[in-house]
Scaffold this motif. Sequence first.
Motif, PDB file in Angstrom:
ATOM      1  N   UNK A 173       0.838  -1.208   0.000  1.00  0.00           N
ATOM      2  CA  UNK A 173       0.000   0.000   0.000  1.00  0.00           C
ATOM      3  C   UNK A 173       0.868   1.251   0.000  1.00  0.00           C
ATOM      4  N   UNK A 174       1.978   1.205   0.715  1.00  0.00           N
ATOM      5  CA  UNK A 174       2.869   2.366   0.775  1.00  0.00           C
ATOM      6  C   UNK A 174       3.465   2.692  -0.589  1.00  0.00           C
ATOM      7  N   UNK A 175       3.474   1.698  -1.491  1.00  0.00           N
ATOM      8  CA  UNK A 175       3.948   1.931  -2.861  1.00  0.00           C
ATOM      9  C   UNK A 175       2.873   2.543  -3.746  1.00  0.00           C
ATOM     10  N   UNK A 176       1.686   2.791  -3.191  1.00  0.00           N
ATOM     11  CA  UNK A 176       0.608   3.412  -3.949  1.00  0.00           C
ATOM     12  C   UNK A 176      -0.423   2.450  -4.489  1.00  0.00           C
ATOM     13  N   UNK A 177      -0.395   1.200  -4.052  1.00  0.00           N
ATOM     14  CA  UNK A 177      -1.366   0.219  -4.542  1.00  0.00           C
ATOM     15  C   UNK A 177      -2.648   0.278  -3.716  1.00  0.00           C
ATOM     16  N   UNK A 178      -3.723  -0.232  -4.292  1.00  0.00           N
ATOM     17  CA  UNK A 178      -5.005  -0.361  -3.590  1.00  0.00           C
ATOM     18  C   UNK A 178      -5.107  -1.786  -3.079  1.00  0.00           C
ATOM     19  N   UNK A 179      -5.256  -1.955  -1.767  1.00  0.00           N
ATOM     20  CA  UNK A 179      -5.297  -3.284  -1.156  1.00  0.00           C
ATOM     21  C   UNK A 179      -6.631  -3.443  -0.437  1.00  0.00           C
ATOM     22  N   UNK A 180      -7.401  -4.440  -0.850  1.00  0.00           N
ATOM     23  CA  UNK A 180      -8.716  -4.720  -0.278  1.00  0.00           C
ATOM     24  C   UNK A 180      -8.667  -6.131   0.294  1.00  0.00           C
TER      25      UNK A 180
END
Length: 336
Positions: A173-180
Motif C-alpha cells: 500500500x505504501x507503494x501506492x497500490x489499492x489493497x482490499x
Amino acid sequence: MIEARDLAKAYGGKQAVAGLSFDVRPGTVTGFLGPNGAGKSTTMRLMLALDRGMGTCTFDGRPFTAYSEPMREVGALLEAKPFHPTRTARNHLRMLAAANKIPMSRVDAVLGLVGLADVAGKKPSTFSLGMGQRLGLAAALLGDPHTLILDEPANGLDPQGIHWLRSLLKSLAAEGRSVFVSSHLLSEMALMADELVVIGRGRMIANGPVEDFTRLSVRNHVLVRTPQAHDLASLIGARLAGVGSVQASAAGELTVTGLDAPAIGDLAFDNGIRIHELSVHQATLEEAFLEITGGSEEFQAHARPQSPQSSPPATPPATPPATPPATATTPKDGQS
C-alpha cells in the motif's frame, strides 16, 4: 482505485448482497469486515465478475473483464488452494505467467517473496493450508498489479506468517497500490487497515477510517477513581446535562462518557476534589465491531441445552421424621 457501485446478488430469493457502494483508494489497506454469512465472499466475486449480479465495479476506471492481461492489473486470492494437483508450485505460476505475458523471471521472484523458494519443485497438493495461502499470494502478486483483492489471506498462517503478511500488505500500500482484504482477525486488522468497509446481511453498516469506526463506539469512556466520587458525579452530571453519562462502576470509581479526561480533571481541580486515577479507555476494533454488527449475525449460537443425563436427579419431597414416643428419658451420669 477500486470503485464499487450498487453491487447486488440474490440466491434463491434471498438477498446475499444488497446495493453495496464503496471505494478503495490507492495507498491504503482497506479492511472488509462482517459476520459469517454477511456476503463478503459474494461481494468479492461480484467485483471480479465471477458471479452474475447487479451493479458495477471498476479498477482504475475499467471493469476487470476489460483487461486482456488481468493479472497485471488486479491480483486476487479468493480460495485457499485453487491449484492443479499434478503441477509443481513453480509450474503452476509459470502457467499463469504465460497466460498473462508475464516474464518467467517473475515466478522465482514471487516464490522467494512469499517464502516458498525451497519447495518450488513440490506439488501444492502436499502443502499445508498456510503454504497454500502463500502460493495463492504468490499468484496474486505475479503480475505486480496495482490492485489486490484478498479473501482471508491469513487463514492457516502461524503468528510469524501473520506478522509477515501484515508487513507485506502495508508495504505494498505504501507503494501506492489499492489493497482490499477481508479477515476475521480483528486484532490484526486493527494493526493493518487504514479504512474499513463493514457489512451485515449483505448491507453496508459502516465505511470510513478505522479511527472513526472505533471513536464512535459507546465502549469509549473515562475511568475516574476518587475518594469523593459522589461529589464529583454530581458535578459531572450537571456539566453533561443529559449528553453522556456518569455511573458508579465500583466503590470510589466512576465511568464517564460524553466528557473527556482533561475536562474531568479541570472540573475536579476547580472544586477541590482529589483524583487518584484518570484514564481513558479506547474501544478496540473488536469491541466496536461486535457492538455495531450484533444485530446482523446470520448464524447466532444459543446456550447449550442441558441433556437429561446431565440434569441433576429430582429431589424427592422431604419426609418428616417420625414423631418419637412421648416417654421420659433419664440422663446417665455425666450426660446432660
